[in-house]
Design a protein around this motif. Sequence first.
Motif, PDB file in Angstrom:
ATOM      1  N   GLY A   1      29.149 -10.886 -41.844  1.00  0.00           N
ATOM      2  CA  GLY A   1      30.082  -9.819 -41.509  1.00  0.00           C
ATOM      3  C   GLY A   1      31.084  -9.556 -42.615  1.00  0.00           C
ATOM      4  N   ASP A   2      31.710  -8.386 -42.543  1.00  0.00           N
ATOM      5  CA  ASP A   2      32.745  -8.051 -43.517  1.00  0.00           C
ATOM      6  C   ASP A   2      34.044  -7.598 -42.841  1.00  0.00           C
ATOM      7  OD1 ASP A   2      32.169  -5.509 -42.588  1.00  0.00           O
ATOM      8  OD2 ASP A   2      31.704  -4.650 -44.548  1.00  0.00           O
ATOM      9  N   GLN A   3      34.164  -7.855 -41.526  1.00  0.00           N
ATOM     10  CA  GLN A   3      35.390  -7.495 -40.813  1.00  0.00           C
ATOM     11  C   GLN A   3      35.663  -8.510 -39.725  1.00  0.00           C
ATOM     12  OE1 GLN A   3      35.832  -3.384 -39.640  1.00  0.00           O
ATOM     13  NE2 GLN A   3      37.194  -3.878 -37.953  1.00  0.00           N
ATOM     14  N   MET A   4      36.950  -8.888 -39.619  1.00  0.00           N
ATOM     15  CA  MET A   4      37.386  -9.804 -38.577  1.00  0.00           C
ATOM     16  C   MET A   4      38.577  -9.185 -37.850  1.00  0.00           C
ATOM     17  SD  MET A   4      38.512 -13.834 -38.879  1.00  0.00           S
ATOM     18  CE  MET A   4      40.198 -13.578 -39.477  1.00  0.00           C
ATOM     19  N   ASN A   5      38.411  -8.911 -36.562  1.00  0.00           N
ATOM     20  CA  ASN A   5      39.480  -8.382 -35.726  1.00  0.00           C
ATOM     21  C   ASN A   5      40.144  -9.534 -34.964  1.00  0.00           C
ATOM     22  OD1 ASN A   5      38.648  -5.855 -36.573  1.00  0.00           O
ATOM     23  ND2 ASN A   5      37.649  -5.322 -34.656  1.00  0.00           N
ATOM     24  N   GLY A   6      40.998  -9.180 -34.015  1.00  0.00           N
ATOM     25  CA  GLY A   6      41.539 -10.206 -33.139  1.00  0.00           C
ATOM     26  C   GLY A   6      43.042 -10.188 -33.023  1.00  0.00           C
ATOM     27  N   VAL A   7      43.554 -11.280 -32.482  1.00  0.00           N
ATOM     28  CA  VAL A   7      44.993 -11.461 -32.264  1.00  0.00           C
ATOM     29  C   VAL A   7      45.399 -12.715 -33.034  1.00  0.00           C
ATOM     30  CG1 VAL A   7      46.812 -11.684 -30.528  1.00  0.00           C
ATOM     31  CG2 VAL A   7      44.721 -10.437 -29.974  1.00  0.00           C
ATOM     32  N   PRO A   8      45.582 -12.599 -34.346  1.00  0.00           N
ATOM     33  CA  PRO A   8      45.829 -13.780 -35.177  1.00  0.00           C
ATOM     34  C   PRO A   8      47.287 -14.200 -35.239  1.00  0.00           C
ATOM     35  CG  PRO A   8      45.690 -11.849 -36.572  1.00  0.00           C
ATOM     36  CD  PRO A   8      45.440 -11.377 -35.160  1.00  0.00           C
ATOM     37  N   TYR A   9      48.175 -13.400 -34.666  1.00  0.00           N
ATOM     38  CA  TYR A   9      49.604 -13.605 -34.898  1.00  0.00           C
ATOM     39  C   TYR A   9      50.285 -14.505 -33.879  1.00  0.00           C
ATOM     40  CZ  TYR A   9      49.168  -9.428 -31.920  1.00  0.00           C
ATOM     41  OH  TYR A   9      48.788  -8.524 -30.947  1.00  0.00           O
ATOM     42  N   GLY A  10      49.577 -14.945 -32.854  1.00  0.00           N
ATOM     43  CA  GLY A  10      50.170 -15.813 -31.838  1.00  0.00           C
ATOM     44  C   GLY A  10      49.258 -15.935 -30.642  1.00  0.00           C
ATOM     45  N   LEU A  11      49.754 -16.547 -29.605  1.00  0.00           N
ATOM     46  CA  LEU A  11      48.946 -16.778 -28.410  1.00  0.00           C
ATOM     47  C   LEU A  11      48.767 -15.498 -27.606  1.00  0.00           C
ATOM     48  CD1 LEU A  11      50.435 -20.164 -27.144  1.00  0.00           C
ATOM     49  CD2 LEU A  11      48.402 -19.804 -28.556  1.00  0.00           C
TER      50      LEU A  11
END
Length: 306
Positions: A107-117
């Motif tokens: 893959g060349d893209q990673m999404n998500g909620v990386p900034y906290g819980l």
Amino acid sequence: MNPDLELDLDLACHINVLVPDVEPRALGAALGTLAELGYRRAVLPPLDPETTDAAELRALFSESGLAPITIAGQAPGADVSSDDPDEAAAGVAMLRAAVDLTVALGGDQMNGVPYGLFSHPTAPVPERRRDRSAAAVGRVADYAHDRGVSMTFEVLNRYETSMVNTAEQAMDFVERSASDHLRIHLDTFHMAVEEADLGAAIRLALPKLAYLELGQSGRGLLGGGAVDLPGVVGRAIDDGYAGRWGVEAFSRRGLIEPVADALAIWRSPFDDGRVLAEDALRVIRRGWSTSVAGRRAQRLSRGATV
């Protein structure tokens, strides 16, 4: 509107529209369905890098011709926004491992909620934690960029985070990150809760916007709900958005129970994932057809058939 006219947009669909998990046989069939319909990418649920057979999943994607988009997050004891140095460091390690898994999957893209819980917040985030989170996420975004991965962060509504709820806050978060590579992920489901004007919010985020996800108010078919998704699509294209598009919907009948509970999916607004994916394409095409580019393409098509 000419339904046979090629829709030249980079479209992704969340795999949970069709299957509850990444069991290989079911996932392979789901990827085949999305490829047949014209999607270019499939968004995977959060995966554990230590237990995921990356080679097997990569082969399934390669066979389908689709590309994967991964989702990264944080967990208790691993939170980049934490005041505890060890917990914050564990959060960074968790995100870097997700980047490495993305690369392993091709893959060349990673999404998500990386900034906290991902949680149900009960208070605003202190500024010191916002700064700490942004700086850490920015460093991971730079690491991802060096590995050929574009890292985005999703802007969620107030019931799921108090870190970043609006496009304006997202732009501020990017600035705090000091990264040239961190990108924004907007989702119309969340925007409908937080933004007074969806079009204005998209325009504000355009310089850093890399993923515009389309989701309806009830989490069901994109063609039915309170959000004017064709209008969002048409305006975004006219305003110059040229990034990737996502389709997301959730039905309790199609999810693993703990996942449905975590996402507060208490109903089943749709039963057939293929029907939803097809409906989404019609909605997107309808919006595209109202844009300047869409109208021009249709005029040219009519002229070519005369």
